[in-house]
Design an enzyme around this catalytic site. Structure first.
Site, PDB file in Angstrom:
ATOM      1  N   SER A 251      25.430  19.844  -5.128  1.00 18.57           N
ATOM      2  CA  SER A 251      26.373  20.629  -5.915  1.00 18.57           C
ATOM      3  C   SER A 251      26.372  20.232  -7.392  1.00 18.57           C
ATOM      4  O   SER A 251      25.322  20.178  -8.004  1.00 18.57           O
ATOM      5  CB  SER A 251      27.749  20.498  -5.283  1.00 18.57           C
ATOM      6  OG  SER A 251      28.475  21.659  -5.533  1.00 18.57           O
ATOM      7  N   HIS A 392      28.646  24.836   2.323  1.00 21.49           N
ATOM      8  CA  HIS A 392      28.378  23.988   1.168  1.00 21.49           C
ATOM      9  C   HIS A 392      28.575  22.521   1.567  1.00 21.49           C
ATOM     10  O   HIS A 392      29.708  22.067   1.717  1.00 21.49           O
ATOM     11  CB  HIS A 392      29.391  24.393   0.089  1.00 21.49           C
ATOM     12  CG  HIS A 392      29.161  23.772  -1.243  1.00 21.49           C
ATOM     13  ND1 HIS A 392      28.066  24.065  -2.020  1.00 21.49           N
ATOM     14  CD2 HIS A 392      29.900  22.869  -1.955  1.00 21.49           C
ATOM     15  CE1 HIS A 392      28.142  23.386  -3.158  1.00 21.49           C
ATOM     16  NE2 HIS A 392      29.240  22.649  -3.139  1.00 21.49           N
TER      17      HIS A 392
HETATM   18  C1  GCU Z   1      32.642  24.120  -7.651  1.00 23.87           C
HETATM   19  C2  GCU Z   1      31.794  24.611  -8.789  1.00 23.87           C
HETATM   20  C3  GCU Z   1      30.309  24.519  -8.466  1.00 23.87           C
HETATM   21  C4  GCU Z   1      29.967  23.141  -8.010  1.00 23.87           C
HETATM   22  C5  GCU Z   1      30.874  22.747  -6.862  1.00 23.87           C
HETATM   23  C6  GCU Z   1      30.711  21.316  -6.367  1.00 23.87           C
HETATM   24  O1  GCU Z   1      32.549  24.995  -6.581  1.00 23.87           O
HETATM   25  O2  GCU Z   1      32.167  25.926  -9.079  1.00 23.87           O
HETATM   26  O3  GCU Z   1      29.537  24.846  -9.606  1.00 23.87           O
HETATM   27  O4  GCU Z   1      28.618  23.062  -7.635  1.00 23.87           O
HETATM   28  O5  GCU Z   1      32.216  22.852  -7.265  1.00 23.87           O
HETATM   29  O6  GCU Z   1      30.345  20.444  -7.141  1.00 23.87           O
HETATM   30  O7  GCU Z   1      30.990  21.083  -5.180  1.00 23.87           O
END
Ligand code: GCU
Length: 694
Positions: A251, A392
């Site tokens: 992420s 995710h």
């Molecule tokens: C949020 C953000 C993302 C990022 C994520 C994370 O969702 O919008 O861009 O990748 O956090 O770091 O889990």
């Protein structure tokens, strides 16, 4: 993540989940200079175009990273050679950024496999919630740095030990011969917008400056900088192979990993896990999270200049495929998750694919898939990609593919030790060096290890020849031809000796979690000979056991033992030969070799594995005594009162080996089919450890 996001979107627009709204876009061509002329060859790329793209990412996207060198100081806070039940060495190192007493620091947590040759390749990545969350290991220090979690007022808690263990899979990484290096991302720069007053940014302020300029680094830039400093440390740690560091990140940390990998060419593999917007996903698709949205929710992540492109991603002079092209020709792995639409899985794939022409220009294979591969069907070339089911996150599926990818590009797949089952109680063994240039084989040439000859490795398969000369009169020569291939972590092969072909199959030799580290206690000593099951070809007379014929079958204990001290007294005639089987894994050789040079096949040797330091044998016809202490693969042998092997590690099965399950307990065997032999006073004392795992 998805659900929380959805609630937020209701108030803050700036995302799109409708593929039909993506519209047409033109990606900037990585192989055309800004002035429109084509990049013709690898040299054009290396010397000019790469620098041009890097400058654009610096000034327009992530911001310039300061180039001034900060003096680093490292201090080992703690280490242990018997972490994770003996499988790993743990090291906790504090890395200070600067010499000042109050200099900021990052704490590195390192696990290195004990069973792998040094220096070891590692996976390096930052974690979201402190080192103590990556494994339940109680020795991991709990950070005092600011935490994103508000639950405990931004303070890390003991309760969170091992909370993210499933995202790190440390034990599985160790079992595959890799190390893990991690650090808490908040040690480098806490993840909130405070105008860049905390973390490492202020280290670089001078002349009354209080924040970075519009073309200078934000927080992602700081995390990437921190990763390079971790690499500086790795270069000083002799147990880690700095040339084989796979940098990974999930992420927002995945965005930082890609940016670090693009700037710092010491990272040998770069892995992006669900990095999405500002990571692997193409900004121009404006799908899932958008440029406008990320700059609003996380104003501290990118350079101030990046905000110019809110709602206008088509005007960014670069796109994310070019970020990944900066990693070329180094191996790159990108992966997505079906339910992680926020990160735009399709955009992540297209980003990786967009880097492919540069990988090809540089003479590598690039990304084999031209269309997005099916779910959980990885495509692996010099660029790898997979999309898995689920949300995710980082899962064992992701880790398995990364390790397969690393095995592949570092040609490690076949390297290591393999325990092979040839059926009918026969076991073989293959040990292949890390560079795949040499190895040894046990099987088909008696109980001995034989050196591989004419070894040829290609992709996942290997071929070699072994030979053994038997010192008979006239000498007899056996030659065997071996072929094998790796399939889903199984080694499948065959051995041909003359007209006969033997098929076999097996897996990696297990990691044995027990080491002779001072934590072992002696249990109750048992007299072995009295309790042996009856056997016709042996005779027990006044405490002395002798074989009645030269064909007497090995006498096994009914009891199985794992870690123990074994005492044996034995007598051999001139030229006599026998052996003691240890758990059906290893053999201690007994042989009349009085006055001869020591060898790994001589008296008191761990057969074919470890030679005694000195020859402490007595002449034939005399009683000799041997004491064997075996814990895991660590062995100590005292022959006739002389310590001839001192805590050496047995490389693998050989001799009287009869099982591939090297991690299981097994019987003690007394050999009687090599000629007359007598045994007396055989005792065994099991050893137990408070720190050993069941
Ligand atoms: C949020 C953000 C993302 C990022 C994520 C994370 O969702 O919008 O861009 O990748 O956090 O770091 O889990």
């Amino acid at each position: 993540m998805f659900a929380i996001g959805a609630a937020l979107f209701a108030q803050t627009p700036g995302f799109n989940y409708d593929e039909s709204k993506v519209g047409a876009y033109t990606l900037p061509d990585p192989l055309r200079f800004a002035n429109g002329t084509p990049v013709r060859n690898a040299d054009d790329w290396r010397t000019k175009r790469r620098a041009e793209i890097l400058r654009l990412f610096e000034s327009e996207v992530y911001g310039k990273t300061p180039t001034r060198k900060i003096k680093l100081r490292s201090e080992v806070l703690e280490q242990s050679a018997s972490a994770l039940g003996g499988a790993a060495t743990r090291r906790q190192v504090r890395l200070w950024f600067g010499e000042a007493a109050n200099a900021p620091f990052v704490d590195l947590l390192i696990y290195l496999p004990n069973n792998a040759p040094r220096p070891v390749p590692v996976f390096l990545g930052l974690n979201f919630a402190g080192n103590h969350t990556v494994n339940a290991d109680p020795a991991i220090r709990v950070t005092k740095s600011w935490m994103r979690e508000t639950a405990n007022n931004h303070v890390a808690s003991e309760k969170d030990r091992g909370l993210s263990a499933g995202r790190w899979e440390v034990e599985k990484v160790i079992a595959r011969g890799y190390g893990t290096v991690t650090a808490y991302y908040g040690d480098i720069d806490p993840d909130f917008d405070d105008g860049f007053q905390n973390g490492v940014h202020p280290l670089f302020y001078s002349d009354g400056k209080t924040k970075p300029a519009a073309d200078e680094w934000g927080t992602i830039g700081a995390w990437a900088w921190g990763l390079s400093r971790a690499m500086d440390y790795i270069e000083t740690d002799r147990d880690i192979d700095a040339k084989r560091v796979a940098l990974h990140g999930h992420s927002r940390i995945g965005k930082a990993a890609l940016w670090a990998g693009a700037q710092d060419e010491r990272f040998a593999i770069v892995i992006s896990n669900n990095s999405g917007e500002g990571g692997a996903a193409l900004a121009r698709r404006d799908f899932g999270e958008t440029t406008a949205r990320i700059n609003t929710s996380f104003p501290h992540w990118f350079a101030g200049n990046f905000k110019k492109y809110n709602g206008k991603p088509q005007e960014i002079p670069v796109d994310q495929h070019m970020l990944m092209a900066l990693i070329a020709p180094r191996p790159l792995y990108v992966n997505s998750a079906v339910e992680d639409q926020w990160a735009d899985p399709r955009g992540e794939f297209l980003g990786a694919l967009g880097a492919d022409p540069v990988y090809r220009l540089l003479g590598t294979e690039g990304l084999p898939a031209k269309a997005r591969p099916g779910i959980e069907q990885p495509s692996m070339g010099r660029i790898g990609y997979h999309i898995r089911n689920g949300k995710h996150d980082v899962t064992i599926y992701d880790w398995t593919q990364w390790m397969n990818f690393a095995d592949r590009v570092w040609k490690r797949g076949l390297a290591g030790n393999w325990n092979l089952d040839a059926g009918k109680g026969k076991v073989y063994w293959i040990g292949l060096a890390d560079d795949l240039k040499s190895g040894s084989f046990f099987g088909a040439t008696g109980g001995r290890l034989a050196e591989m000859k004419d070894l040829a490795v290609s992709g996942g398969s290997l071929k070699f020849r072994v030979e053994r000369i038997f010192e008979t009169t006239p000498p007899r020569r056996t030659e065997a031809f071996v072929e094998a291939r790796l399939e889903a972590e199984r080694l499948i092969g065959s051995t041909r000796v003359g007209e006969r072909t033997i098929k076999w199959e097996g897996g990696r030799a297990p990691v044995l979690n027990e080491h002779d580290n001072g934590s072992w206690k002696r249990g109750k000593t048992v007299r072995v000979l009295d309790s042996l099951p009856a056997a016709e070809d042996w005779q027990l007379d006044k405490g002395v056991l002798r074989n009645r014929s030269d064909k007497a079958k090995t006498r096994f204990t009914t009891e199985h033992y794992r870690n123990f001290e074994l005492h044996v007294e034995y007598k051999l005639p001139k030229g006599g030969n026998s052996g003691i089987g240890l758990r059906d894994h290893y053999e201690v050789q007994l042989e009349d070799d009085f006055g001869k040079p020591v060898s790994s096949h001589g008296n008191g040797a761990v057969y074919s594995r470890i030679a005694p330091r000195v020859n402490a044998s007595k002449p034939a016809g005399q009683w000799q005594s041997i004491d064997i202490r075996l814990i895991g693969r660590d062995v100590t042998i005292t022959l006739n009162g002389v310590k001839t092997i001192d805590r050496a590690t047995i490389g693998g099965i050989a001799g009287m080996a009869a099982t591939v399950h090297e991690d299981r307990a097994g019987p003690i065997g007394l050999q009687g089919d090599h000629g007359p032999v007598e045994f007396r006073n055989v005792t065994i004392t099991p050893l137990t450890s408070s720190s050993s795992l069941p």
